[in-house]
Design an enzyme around this catalytic site. Structure first.
Site, short mmCIF file in Angstrom:
data_model
loop_
_atom_site.label_atom_id
_atom_site.label_comp_id
_atom_site.label_asym_id
_atom_site.label_seq_id
_atom_site.Cartn_x
_atom_site.Cartn_y
_atom_site.Cartn_z
N ASP A 452 8.09 -22.78 -10.22
CA ASP A 452 7.87 -24.18 -9.86
C ASP A 452 6.44 -24.62 -10.19
OD1 ASP A 452 8.54 -26.69 -9.02
OD2 ASP A 452 8.45 -26.27 -6.89
N TYR A 453 5.94 -24.16 -11.34
CA TYR A 453 4.62 -24.59 -11.82
C TYR A 453 4.74 -25.85 -12.67
CZ TYR A 453 2.13 -20.29 -10.42
OH TYR A 453 1.53 -19.27 -9.72
#
Length: 788
Positions: A452-453
């Site tokens: 979830d970057y």
């Protein structure tokens, strides 16, 4: 005496039990050894033996030496290790006369001296500028050679969400200076009228940065009402009701801003020559007349375009527009947030272009429909679950490009079902031709992202010298990882060094991780130090021991610790870490980049589908879903895949304090002449927060997590709120010192702006709070100016 002995005994039991657990996960032996010694001390004190006091003194001395070895002169490292023990040592000193052999004067003096030394060290360390890195060299006061600077022709206005079209969040206005800022006062206050009906189920986070064009300030509320107010008084000129309802709210009720556009076809003075447009939470593209607030009937259907078209069967809240759509060469480019963690086949992340005059559909960029730019045919939809772009895009009229920061395919933490086309463009900046929607180039910041970057920051455009010193069209690309890339915006090639480094492999069946990941070695990192057991924190040794156990009981191999089956792992700086949607500010006249960032470790676990089903995890479009049962950041169902996901901030839930050592948020300045850190300081005090969610009222600069960004003015002032202390502050860009601050009426999780009106400079700040950050919710827009 015996109550104190009992208290020390309870502490010793915690140390012994926790110390044994910590040793079983290869942690420090200090707690077990200290616990045994404290147990001896407690027993002897209960028996009124002087040896109990000596035993406690031995623990205190050993802890001082251990603290010095493990954390050095780091103030935050001394707080949990020495605070509680020093207090107990003081109480032991008070009961010395009641012990079996009254202490000699030397013994009493020894205890007192020991405590005095610890307190002196604590005071000295407390008054050090911990976390503040001061400038060590000359402060740049000129542009970078070979680089053009921004025009000052728009000084009075703030025409775009990011300031000017380059999104540099810089204004040349210089009436307010470090010398006179103490005279800044509230000039006016406006309230949008948008508040949650139920504060207990609050999802409000306005995140709004208004724009100022001519004699009007334009903004949107958390639920997409649009308003025009007077720049001098804040008096409302018109108010457009969007009719967004609670069911339309996705993760957050947020509208970051609106867009101004002047028609090339409608003459000046006629209705809808000047327009205000926005994308909404209920997936509408709305255009109104800037003078009256009335819908432009020639645009779409009575001023609206339905963005659900082509998406297939969806429910409200699964997708939403939260960022202001840019208009580039007559084309409105629209993206949308798609709800994380729900299901693999969520709504599409398609990017679309619409005619800015009529609202007519022009093109779609749908990564899994290569070569197809039109609307889906009968019975078809845009590709489900493709990487979405939820943050603000930036247009480049000269090159005819729009720069799209992308996120992940759904779902975030399992990538085996993604197509090669999806993997190629996720967590990247993609340049699209605004006339055709064709992809020109891609620069990827994370390969095959399962952390979830996703890209949260808007890119900033500038001219930057290439290897031969020639001015090159470039962009600044900040990331949640804290890595910042400088790219040639014509082709996406790095202008500063970027290397591929080996990355750990995972063990998820059929879902291997990328063998390498990109690192920007030519720019300072916007992140805290790598996590270690010694960096685990707490207000006392009790919660610090808990956090050490949590850390050791989790897998952590650095920034790209891969997801795995059968255990927990840590993602750091985390999904709300690094530089997020507040983006950065660039001063082109000094060549200084200013950015704020957060450090938030997240502990995660893949939940096998059978277990997830037993837990009742359902996506929000499942008939069995119970409202409120599946938060976006928490237990996510990840339906249509083999695994659900458990995500939680690494923290002590009882005290609501993070497990990693402060500061949790910082703001820094980078000298772009040398690409070195100019200064860095904690962002946020403990005045409005503390253990058990009780505000401490203390001005201690602990550095809090933050949301929102900075702006820079021509006089060298950085204005920023963003932190959890509800303060708007001004920082001298030359020194990094805070020269002014004021308490906002609610949380300041937005980016300020500045403008000039009739010879007076104003600073404008939305104070609406943020439900995730836990700051007070409200609907205030506050303007500040110098006293007349």
């Amino acid at each position: 005496m015996r109550p104190l002995a009992a208290l020390i005994g309870l502490l010793s039991l915690w140390f012994v039990i926790g110390g044994i657990i910590l040793l079983t996960v290869s942690g420090s032996s200090y707690y077990l050894l200290a616990g045994i010694a404290l147990l001896f001390s407690a027993i002897q004190l209960w028996r009124r033996k002087i040896s109990g006091a000596f035993g406690f003194a031995a623990v205190l001395v050993a802890t001082i030496l251990w603290t010095m070895w493990e954390t050095g002169a780091n103030y935050w490292g001394w707080v949990p290790r020495m605070g509680l023990l020093t207090l107990l040592a003081f109480l032991v000193t008070l009961i010395l006369p009641t012990l079996d052999r009254g202490p000699t004067r030397k013994v009493a003096m020894g205890f007192s001296s020991l405590i005095a030394v610890v307190l002196l060290v604590g005071v000295v360390l407390a008054f050090q500028p911990h976390g503040y890195v001061a400038p060590t060299g000359p402060i740049p006061d000129q542009p970078i050679p070979g680089m053009s600077t921004a025009s000052d022709s728009i000084a009075a206005d703030w025409k775009n969400y990011g300031g000017d079209g380059n999104a540099n969040r810089y204004s040349p206005l210089a009436q307010i200076t470090p010398a006179n800022i103490s005279n800044l006062e509230t000039a006016w206050t406006y309230r949008t009228g948008s508040m949650p009906a139920d504060l207990k189920n609050n999802r409000w986070a306005p995140e709004t940065t208004p724009i100022k064009v001519g004699d009007g300030i334009y903004l949107c509320s958390a639920t997409n009402d649009m308003m025009r107010v007077d720049p001098a008084t804040g008096k409302e000129a018109w108010h457009y009701k969007s009719n967004v309802t609670d069911k339309d709210i996705p993760y957050t009720a947020a509208c970051r801003g609106v867009t101004y556009y002047e028609s090339a076809k409608i003459p000046v003075g006629q209705a809808c020559h000047s327009r205000i447009l926005e994308g909404t939470l209920n997936m509408k593209l709305i255009v109104v007349d800037a003078e009256t607030g009335k819908p432009c009937s020639s645009f779409g259907e009575e001023g609206k375009v339905d963005l659900w078209m082509g998406m297939g069967k969806v429910i409200p809240g699964m997708a939403a527009v939260t960022a202001p759509p840019p208009v580039v060469n007559g084309v409105i480019v629209v993206n949308q947030q798609v709800m994380d963690g729900q299901r693999r086949w969520s709504p599409s992340g398609v990017i679309r272009g619409y005619d800015a005059e009529t609202g007519a559909f022009l093109w779609a960029w749908d990564v899994n429909r290569p070569g197809k730019r039109g609307l889906p045919g009968p019975g078809e939809t845009y590709s489900k679950g493709t990487p979405n772009s939820w943050t603000t895009m930036t247009g480049d009229p000269k090159l005819g490009l729009v720069y799209v920061p992308t996120g992940n395919s759904t779902v975030d933490y399992y990538s085996a079902m993604r197509t090669p086309q999806e993997n190629a463009i996720s967590t990247a900046v993609v340049a699209l031709d605004v006339k055709t929607g064709e992809k020109r180039w891609i620069f990827q910041t994370v390969h095959k992202d399962a952390w979830d970057y996703d890209m949260g920051s808007q890119v900033t455009l500038l001219d930057y010298p290439d290897a031969k010193g020639r001015a090159t069209p470039a962009m600044i690309v900040p990331t949640k990882r804290g890595q910042t890339f400088i790219l040639d915006r014509r082709n996406g090639k790095p202008l500063t060094p970027v290397v591929e480094r080996p990355a750990p492999a995972g063990n998820v069946p059929g879902d291997p991780r990328a063998p390498t990941q990109p690192w920007s070695i030519g720019m300072p990192e916007m992140s805290g130090p790598k996590l270690t057991e010694a960096k685990m924190w707490g207000m006392t040794p009790l919660d610090q021991l808990y956090c050490r156990i949590k850390f050791r009981d989790s897998r952590y191999l650095g920034e790209f610790t891969p997801p795995g089956v059968g255990d927990h792992w840590i993602v750091y700086p985390g999904f709300n870490g690094g530089n997020d949607w507040g983006s950065t500010s660039y001063d082109p006249h000094r060549g200084i980049l200013v950015a704020n960032y957060s450090n938030l470790p997240v502990r995660e676990r893949l939940i096998p589908r059978a277990e997830a089903d037993k837990m009742g995890l359902r996506s929000m479009d499942d008939p069995a879903y119970k409202p409120g049962g599946t938060p976006v950041e928490g237990n996510g169902p990840q339906a249509d895949t083999p695994y659900a996901i458990e995500t939680s901030i690494l923290m002590v839930k009882l005290t609501n304090m993070l497990c990693n050592e402060p500061p949790y948020g910082k703001v820094m300045a980078i000298d772009m002449h040398t690409r070195k850190t100019l200064w860095e300081r904690p962002l946020g005090t403990a005045r409005a927060n503390g253990p058990f969610n009780i505000p401490t009222g203390l001005p201690i600069e602990i550095g809090t997590p933050n949301n929102g960004g900075p702006i820079v003015t021509g006089s060298g002032l950085v204005f920023i709120a963003a932190a959890m202390d509800n303060l708007l502050r001004a920082i001298d860009i030359r020194t990094g010192k805070v020269v002014w601050s004021t308490v906002l009426p609610a949380g300041g999780q937005a980016t300020p702006m500045t403008y000039e009106h009739k010879g007076r400079q104003y600073v404008l700040m939305m104070a609406g709070g943020h439900h995730v950050m836990g700051t007070p919710t409200a609907d205030y827009l506050v303007a500040y100016a110098l006293k007349r």
